[in-house]
Design a protein around this motif. Sequence first.
Motif: not given
Length: 444
Positions: A425-444
């Motif tokens: 799910d989107r919120s879990n992906f964001r949490r894992v990506a943030k923890r891994a240091g994979v910052l999402p781009p500004k455009r979503e």
Amino acid sequence: MHVVTASDGAQALEVLSSQSFDVALVDLMMPNVGGLELLEHVRARSIPVEMIVMTAFGDVDTAVRTVRLGAFHFLTKPFRSNDEVVVSVQKAAEHRRLVSRTELLERRLQAEGFGELLGGSARMQEVYRLALGVAPTETTVLILGESGTGKELTARAIHKHSRRRDAPFVAVNCSAIPVELVESELFGHVRGAFSGATATREGLFESANGGTIFLDEVGDLPPLAQVKLLRVLQQGEIKPVGSNETRVIDVRVVAATNVDLAQQISHGRFREDLFYRLNVVAIELPPLRERVQDIPVLAYHFLRKHSARSRRDIRSITPEAMQALEGFSWPGNVRELENAIEHAVVFCPGDALSPSDLPLPRGTGPASPESAPGAVGGFPESAFDLPFREAKQAALDAFEVAYLSKQMTRADGNVSEAARMAGLDRSNFRRVAKRAGVLPPKRE
């Protein structure tokens, strides 16, 4: 290979009853006890052996009857070749091994679980100990863990083992309720309390009266709802929206969160006094990557579940597929593992799941020595200078960064699409990506 012979059906039954065998080659026509009668005795006594029946007087009716009695295969003499017998015995032995493994896993499923939670690892045994200890009491419980670790299953198991088991269990996802409707949903409202309130309506706490209410993602409750929840925990009272009267209720609260409530408190987003009321007994569910030894039992449980649901006769998971399952980090935890097994069941062409059936990144699992220059077992030489736990964590971290980065690239920077491709799910992906240091781009 250990081979034992018997001169007739009676002696064969005696041998089969006293020793363990994978396969029995049985002639249909034998003195004292014939092949069909032997089959009936073996089935009646539930002797765990695969029976291959041989006869020189074969016909369709006899073959059908032997299979109905539990024979694995039916051979007509003279044999076309010895290979025919060898292949039949090999298939029967393999089937017996699969049945034995399934029976072993069935026993483990019964022994290594609590409610619908499964696993015999030390971390899960501690979860069972705490849950069983607190279940018969009226104590408030806070369940902590990442998304997909089984927080609601834990809450349901606690309710099932409590004195309230025959009363309602009401599960509420606090993050799924619009902020402006949270109070009304939880505590009810009276007619005319707000625009659209055309009738008095009881809230979820009243629906759970006498039983248990499970507040998932409790950290997402807005401030005013937190105040009202604190009153429920302190006085056992609720006040519907728009009402001047309080109502006494008898509800046990089990809450859960995948966020750090202490951090939420420091940022002023969660009440400290409410946290202490909820955190009387805390149960922390481990992520699946920290209990890899539980993956086989979980995988076979989901295989059985989804094979039956899809009406597929898929009996096993190949060693290579199991190695891939155990080698993946499962950022979505047990929920993601179940989704992967369901996917594999749908696309599996045979009776055993193979790596190609699994929706996992190519190369998941232990890598080959040739997979990287200067690497041993797929890892750089420098990794072997670290202690085991640190080396393992470094490998997991490196995989998460590579995997999440790849998904973001494939999704052209769209977080929602990347989450969909990752099966999260989107919120879990964001949490894992943030923890891994994979910052999402500004455009979503």
